[in-house]
Design a protein around this motif. Structure first.
Motif, PDB file in Angstrom:
ATOM      1  N   GLN A  95      27.068 -33.862 -71.790  1.00 33.68           N
ATOM      2  CA  GLN A  95      27.240 -35.251 -71.088  1.00 33.68           C
ATOM      3  C   GLN A  95      26.070 -35.624 -70.001  1.00 33.68           C
ATOM      4  N   PHE A  96      25.138 -34.122 -70.033  1.00 32.56           N
ATOM      5  CA  PHE A  96      24.247 -34.197 -68.591  1.00 32.56           C
ATOM      6  C   PHE A  96      22.789 -33.505 -69.338  1.00 32.56           C
ATOM      7  N   THR A 151      39.338 -38.276 -65.117  1.00 29.82           N
ATOM      8  CA  THR A 151      38.171 -38.401 -65.616  1.00 29.82           C
ATOM      9  C   THR A 151      37.084 -37.541 -66.459  1.00 29.82           C
ATOM     10  N   PRO A 152      35.798 -37.289 -66.595  1.00 26.79           N
ATOM     11  CA  PRO A 152      35.256 -35.822 -67.174  1.00 26.79           C
ATOM     12  C   PRO A 152      34.365 -35.304 -66.185  1.00 26.79           C
ATOM     13  N   PHE A 153      34.700 -36.731 -65.264  1.00 28.50           N
ATOM     14  CA  PHE A 153      33.868 -35.872 -64.242  1.00 28.50           C
ATOM     15  C   PHE A 153      34.359 -35.560 -63.590  1.00 28.50           C
ATOM     16  N   ILE A 264      37.525 -22.211 -71.949  1.00 29.25           N
ATOM     17  CA  ILE A 264      36.341 -22.642 -72.183  1.00 29.25           C
ATOM     18  C   ILE A 264      36.955 -23.779 -73.680  1.00 29.25           C
ATOM     19  N   LYS A 265      38.035 -23.380 -74.265  1.00 28.57           N
ATOM     20  CA  LYS A 265      38.524 -24.435 -75.143  1.00 28.57           C
ATOM     21  C   LYS A 265      39.464 -25.611 -74.769  1.00 28.57           C
ATOM     22  N   ARG A 266      40.620 -24.630 -73.777  1.00 26.57           N
ATOM     23  CA  ARG A 266      41.335 -25.446 -72.569  1.00 26.57           C
ATOM     24  C   ARG A 266      40.681 -26.284 -72.246  1.00 26.57           C
ATOM     25  N   TYR A 267      39.470 -25.740 -71.512  1.00 28.30           N
ATOM     26  CA  TYR A 267      37.965 -26.660 -70.837  1.00 28.30           C
ATOM     27  C   TYR A 267      38.043 -28.190 -71.430  1.00 28.30           C
ATOM     28  N   LEU A 268      37.537 -27.613 -72.854  1.00 29.10           N
ATOM     29  CA  LEU A 268      37.086 -28.524 -73.573  1.00 29.10           C
ATOM     30  C   LEU A 268      38.279 -29.630 -74.276  1.00 29.10           C
ATOM     31  N   THR A 269      39.295 -28.928 -74.145  1.00 31.54           N
ATOM     32  CA  THR A 269      40.374 -29.752 -74.198  1.00 31.54           C
ATOM     33  C   THR A 269      40.994 -30.956 -73.618  1.00 31.54           C
ATOM     34  N   ILE A 273      40.578 -35.444 -73.494  1.00 36.90           N
ATOM     35  CA  ILE A 273      41.316 -35.852 -72.834  1.00 36.90           C
ATOM     36  C   ILE A 273      41.019 -37.051 -71.525  1.00 36.90           C
ATOM     37  N   ALA A 274      40.348 -36.397 -71.549  1.00 35.37           N
ATOM     38  CA  ALA A 274      39.425 -37.278 -70.141  1.00 35.37           C
ATOM     39  C   ALA A 274      38.739 -38.184 -70.493  1.00 35.37           C
TER      40      ALA A 274
END
Length: 298
Positions: A95-96, A151-153, A264-269, A273-274
């Motif tokens: 994202q950044f 949100t993604p942030f 990290i897989k859960r984090y990306l999932t 959604i966000a």
């Protein structure tokens, strides 16, 4: 040899009227790989490029930056260490893309120094968590994001480090990275079931379980820490009862520390959604799906 002149010449070709010439120039730039990103960014700022050239250059830049993130995560999965901090940086840099790795790591080091001042080897496990909570929630004012829609942030940890507001998983990831850097055995526990909360498990390294006798098979976990409740300590028995009450899976592995790959897989999932929740970000879903594909075997 790759030179600024050759890169500049390829960008010039992107203004050609022949689509095949344009396609060849684009392909050649992509073949150079992410090493040309800095030069490409400088050249793309030249004001005399035509609008269509700039459009294609921007597309090439975005493609190269995404490829860099993807290659980084593939390399990370193939390492033995699988540093959680490294993976978080890679995900945030999607994202950044201009995120500075040194500055990113220094933010964690700053929190670590403040926690180090309040912790010592003579403290009990419970006292160490109390000290960490004091730094996180009192001194630094970290808190759970209030908005009902994620949100993604709320998830990207570099943004959370700036705003001091995040979700349970983003707060927990920051908290656990700092704790582990202080040799405090606190690890993420998660699954791909989105109803299952992300909690932290404090491993029993002092053989206290036999003394505490929580009344359940603890799998080596002394207690859990719930970041969505400001670092509240949760007894294993209470957590398992809560899982049963909510109809959540409660197999043995569900209460043990998860691998960093699964985290990290859960984090990306959750990040997917966000992005899906935000209309302006839905164009990123294909990219996130591509990153998740790397973790399909996890």
């Amino acid at each position: 040899m790759i030179t600024k002149t050759s890169i500049h010449a390829l960008i010039k070709l992107m203004g050609d009227t022949d689509p095949m010439v344009v396609a060849h120039a684009r392909t050649k730039l992509l073949e150079y790989g992410d090493q040309i990103i800095p030069d490409l960014e400088v050249l793309a700022d030249d004001c005399y490029f035509k609008e269509e050239q700039l459009h294609i250059v921007t597309d090439v830049l975005n493609t190269l930056k995404f490829s860099k993130v993807k290659k980084g995560l593939i390399a990370w999965l193939n390492t033995d260490q699988k540093s959680l901090l490294e993976a978080l940086f890679l995900v945030c840099s999607y994202q950044f893309p201009d995120l500075d790795k040194h500055e990113f790591e220094q933010q964690f080091m700053s929190i670590r120094r403040q926690c180090w001042l309040k912790t010592n080897t003579k403290q009990t496990s419970f006292e160490k968590i109390s000290a960490l909570n004091s730094v996180f929630f009192d001194d630094l004012n970290f808190s759970l994001a209030n908005s009902s829609t994620c949100t993604p942030f709320d998830l990207l940890v570099n943004a959370v480090l700036d705003t001091r507001e995040g979700r349970g998983i983003s707060l927990g990831l920051i908290y656990s990275v700092v704790a582990q850097s202080l040799d405090i055995p606190l690890y993420g526990v998660t699954s791909l079931n989105m109803r299952v909360p992300f909690v932290l498990a404090y491993l029993d390294q002092s053989n206290l379980l036999s003394i505490l006798n929580w009344g359940v098979h603890n799998n080596g976990v002394l207690f859990y820490v719930d970041m969505s409740l400001k670092g509240m300590i949760v007894e294993p028995q209470y957590l398992k009862e809560a899982f049963v009450k909510d109809g959540l899976p409660h197999n043995k592995g569900q209460f043990e520390p998860s691998s960093n790959s699964l985290i990290i897989k859960r984090y990306l999932t959750e990040l997917r959604i966000a992005y899906e929740n935000q209309i302006n970000f839905r164009y990123k879903l294909n990219d996130i799906d591509e990153l998740l594909e790397i973790f399909k075997a996890v």
